[in-house]
Design a protein around this motif. Structure first.
Motif, short mmCIF file in Angstrom:
data_model
loop_
_atom_site.label_atom_id
_atom_site.label_comp_id
_atom_site.label_asym_id
_atom_site.label_seq_id
_atom_site.Cartn_x
_atom_site.Cartn_y
_atom_site.Cartn_z
N LYS A 37 80.24 35.44 95.58
CA LYS A 37 79.21 34.70 96.31
C LYS A 37 77.81 35.05 95.84
O LYS A 37 76.96 34.18 95.69
CB LYS A 37 79.34 34.96 97.81
CG LYS A 37 80.62 34.43 98.41
CD LYS A 37 80.71 34.75 99.88
CE LYS A 37 82.04 34.29 100.45
NZ LYS A 37 82.24 34.73 101.82
N SER A 38 77.56 36.33 95.59
CA SER A 38 76.19 36.78 95.27
C SER A 38 75.82 36.55 93.82
O SER A 38 74.64 36.43 93.49
CB SER A 38 76.05 38.27 95.59
OG SER A 38 76.79 39.04 94.66
N GLN A 40 75.91 38.86 91.74
CA GLN A 40 75.39 40.14 91.29
C GLN A 40 76.52 41.03 90.79
O GLN A 40 77.65 40.93 91.26
CB GLN A 40 74.66 40.85 92.44
CG GLN A 40 73.44 40.12 92.92
CD GLN A 40 72.75 40.85 94.06
OE1 GLN A 40 73.32 41.71 94.71
NE2 GLN A 40 71.50 40.49 94.30
#
Length: 140
Positions: A37-38, A40
């Motif tokens: 989702k991020s 990162q």
């Protein structure tokens, strides 16, 4: 990141891939995956199985919890990842591609890991889900 994981990562880096404590004498790698989702980078220490120069195998055991760990979802969303491996003198970062194993292939690798490290048999017995096995093949 949990304090436990942060300590293992710090120990891994300080010992060039040979952490002590809970992971003393266990094969440990650092998985560098992309957050589903991020987007990162996430880094997590995991035990692995590797025989010879073949791929690395990791196990989404989550200590026998009834859900898969976040890193498993990250690899499903972004199978291109990296691992850090150390031999006690240096750490190498290796680009890898993740593949989820199924059926007999999965069962054979999991059984091998459980024979070497009995806690993995305990983890499977604690949950009703089939613990996923992920192959990490070098891209480099």
């Amino acid at each position: 990141m949990s304090d436990f994981n942060a300590q293992v990562i710090a120990d891994f880096m300080a010992t060039n891939g040979k952490p002590g404590g809970y992971f003393k004498d266990a094969p440990v790698l650092l998985l560098h995956s992309t957050g589903a989702k991020s987007g990162q980078e996430r880094t997590l220490p995991l035990m692995y199985l590797r025989e010879g120069d073949g791929p690395w195998f990791i196990f989404a055991s989550f200590a026998g919890n009834d859900s898969n760990p976040d890193w498993f979802h990250n690899l499903k969303a972004h199978p291109d990842a990296a691992i850090s491996i150390g031999d006690g003198t240096e750490i190498s970062r290796v680009p890898v591609t993740a593949r989820m194993l199924e059926g007999d292939e999965r069962d054979a690798i999991y059984a091998r890991q459980a024979s070497l490290y009995p806690q993995f048999a305990d983890y499977q017995n604690k949950t009703s889900r089939t613990i996923p096995v992920v192959e990490l093949a070098s891209r480099g």
